[in-house]
Design a protein around this motif. Structure first.
Motif, PDB file in Angstrom:
ATOM      1  N   ASN A  60      -5.496   3.054  -2.726  1.00 52.22           N
ATOM      2  CA  ASN A  60      -5.364   3.010  -1.308  1.00 52.22           C
ATOM      3  C   ASN A  60      -3.495   3.594  -1.242  1.00 52.22           C
ATOM      4  O   ASN A  60      -2.795   2.773  -2.032  1.00 52.22           O
ATOM      5  CB  ASN A  60      -5.221   1.507  -0.621  1.00 52.22           C
ATOM      6  CG  ASN A  60      -6.815   1.181  -0.672  1.00 52.22           C
ATOM      7  OD1 ASN A  60      -7.437   1.942   0.244  1.00 52.22           O
ATOM      8  ND2 ASN A  60      -7.079   0.292  -1.660  1.00 52.22           N
ATOM      9  N   LEU A 102     -10.403  -0.880   3.475  1.00 55.11           N
ATOM     10  CA  LEU A 102      -9.805  -0.379   2.191  1.00 55.11           C
ATOM     11  C   LEU A 102     -10.863   0.117   1.059  1.00 55.11           C
ATOM     12  O   LEU A 102     -11.872  -0.524   0.822  1.00 55.11           O
ATOM     13  CB  LEU A 102      -8.684  -1.495   1.766  1.00 55.11           C
ATOM     14  CG  LEU A 102      -7.517  -1.790   2.557  1.00 55.11           C
ATOM     15  CD1 LEU A 102      -6.823  -2.919   1.952  1.00 55.11           C
ATOM     16  CD2 LEU A 102      -6.485  -0.703   2.778  1.00 55.11           C
ATOM     17  N   ASN A 103     -10.355   1.054   0.340  1.00 53.66           N
ATOM     18  CA  ASN A 103     -11.055   1.456  -0.712  1.00 53.66           C
ATOM     19  C   ASN A 103     -11.035   0.551  -1.918  1.00 53.66           C
ATOM     20  O   ASN A 103     -10.067  -0.087  -2.115  1.00 53.66           O
ATOM     21  CB  ASN A 103     -10.551   2.647  -1.342  1.00 53.66           C
ATOM     22  CG  ASN A 103     -10.430   3.967  -0.266  1.00 53.66           C
ATOM     23  OD1 ASN A 103     -11.283   3.944   0.574  1.00 53.66           O
ATOM     24  ND2 ASN A 103      -9.502   4.650  -0.215  1.00 53.66           N
ATOM     25  N   ILE A 161       0.963  -1.187   0.033  1.00 59.07           N
ATOM     26  CA  ILE A 161       0.055  -0.051   0.218  1.00 59.07           C
ATOM     27  C   ILE A 161       0.688   1.399   0.082  1.00 59.07           C
ATOM     28  O   ILE A 161       0.595   2.046  -0.533  1.00 59.07           O
ATOM     29  CB  ILE A 161      -1.104   0.065   1.093  1.00 59.07           C
ATOM     30  CG1 ILE A 161      -2.014  -1.183   0.895  1.00 59.07           C
ATOM     31  CG2 ILE A 161      -1.802   1.230   1.305  1.00 59.07           C
ATOM     32  CD1 ILE A 161      -2.815  -1.471   2.542  1.00 59.07           C
ATOM     33  N   GLU A 214      -4.732   4.534   4.854  1.00 54.71           N
ATOM     34  CA  GLU A 214      -6.220   3.751   5.311  1.00 54.71           C
ATOM     35  C   GLU A 214      -5.961   2.834   6.183  1.00 54.71           C
ATOM     36  O   GLU A 214      -5.168   2.312   6.640  1.00 54.71           O
ATOM     37  CB  GLU A 214      -6.636   2.899   3.891  1.00 54.71           C
ATOM     38  CG  GLU A 214      -6.820   3.947   2.757  1.00 54.71           C
ATOM     39  CD  GLU A 214      -5.580   4.477   1.969  1.00 54.71           C
ATOM     40  OE1 GLU A 214      -4.536   3.739   2.285  1.00 54.71           O
ATOM     41  OE2 GLU A 214      -5.600   5.167   1.301  1.00 54.71           O
TER      42      GLU A 214
END
Ligand SMILES: [Zn+2]
Length: 304
Positions: free
Chosen positions: A279, A288-289, A56, A283
């Motif tokens: 992400n 998470l998106n 990430i 986050e």
């Protein structure tokens, strides 16, 4: 950074009497994968779980492909395309479809709406319970469901805002039984247990909770049950560890901080919402998106 592209239905043909099911064709799926391939490196759920911080926080774009709802067509079409391109993915299933041999209410609604007009659907509800469809604020319904015609907006508003979960289930169950054979739908719509075991054995299985409720609207004890039961059920069935969860609906109301805390407590390492976005490192890993595939390159809402 991490970009997640999420899919639901994948089938050749979406023609029904009343459009209620939307998704991609196998061809569109393959084309999108080839476009995404130019934008980063595909990763597996195990890569992500084991190296979440590195992935990430990386400047490089890593891409994860996910499917929600445990649909058989995802196995039949999606997995074979993924395998042909050597791309890993993560499939989120609901344990109620196996544990209780029930079709999820959300899918019962999709199926009913594909064969009944919104007008007839409303009339059927009024035969079961008139009180719920009186004094509906049509304006409010249209404001929420801007893409729908008036009858459809009112129908969705009643189902989602005027009825409790148990009222909704009672009404939908009785209508569904009038039109469908539940065990036949179970067999044709969802992964079978062999599919589930195979996906888990290659690290491609995650939980979509037990019954597909918007978790954030439930009481804490029920959030625990929804997250824990499905994790334990799939772990026993597959003899693997289920580390990932995708929260049904995935919007802010469904994915509260309490939901994320409980998910972590019952043992999930990674959780996915449906908040659009890449992400990049700040986050919560349990929130998470995740993009809908339509919003990414090759998707129908994608704008450069
Ligand atoms: Zn879902």
């Amino acid at each position: 950074m991490l970009t997640v592209s999420n899919y639901h239905y994948i089938r050749e043909n979406y023609k029904t009497n009343y459009p209620s099911v939307f998704g991609v064709t196998p061809c569109q799926f393959k084309e999108q994968l080839l476009l995404l391939k130019n934008q980063g490196d595909f990763i597996s759920a195990n890569d992500l779980t084991n190296n979440a911080d590195i992935i990430i926080n990386s400047k490089e774009n890593f891409i994860l492909i996910t499917f929600d709802d445990g649909l058989k067509e995802q196995y039949d079409f999606g997995l074979s395309i993924l395998n042909s391109l050597n791309i890993p993915a993560l499939f989120f299933a609901n344990s109620i479809n196996y544990d209780q041999k029930k079709v999820s209410t959300v899918h019962k609604i999709h199926l009913l709406r594909s064969i009944i007009s919104s007008d007839d659907f409303l009339k059927s509800i009024s035969k079961i319970d008139t009180t719920k469809i009186n004094n509906i604020n049509t304006f409010k319904a249209k404001e929420i469901y801007i893409y729908d015609d008036e009858k459809s907006a009112v129908l969705k508003y009643i189902l989602n805002f005027r009825l409790t979960f148990s009222e909704q289930e009672k009404i939908i169950d009785s209508l569904f039984l009038a039109y469908y054979d539940e065990s036949a739908v179970l067999n044709s719509l969802y992964f079978n247990e062999l599919n589930i075991r195979e996906l888990a054995s290659i690290g491609f299985l995650g939980s979509h909770t037990h019954s597909h409720y918007p978790l954030g609207l439930l009481e804490s004890k029920d959030i625990i049950l929804e997250l824990q039961n499905s994790k334990i059920y799939f772990e026993k069935l597959t003899n693997t560890t289920i580390n990932t969860v995708a929260y049904p609906y995935g919007n802010k109301e469904s994915c509260t901080n309490e939901v994320a805390e409980i998910a972590k407590k019952v043992g999930y390492k990674i959780g996915f919402t449906t908040d659009r976005g890449v992400n990049k490192g700040n986050e919560n890993k349990l929130l998470l998106n995740r993009y809908d595939c339509n919003d990414l390159v090759g998707g129908k809402n994608y704008r450069i």
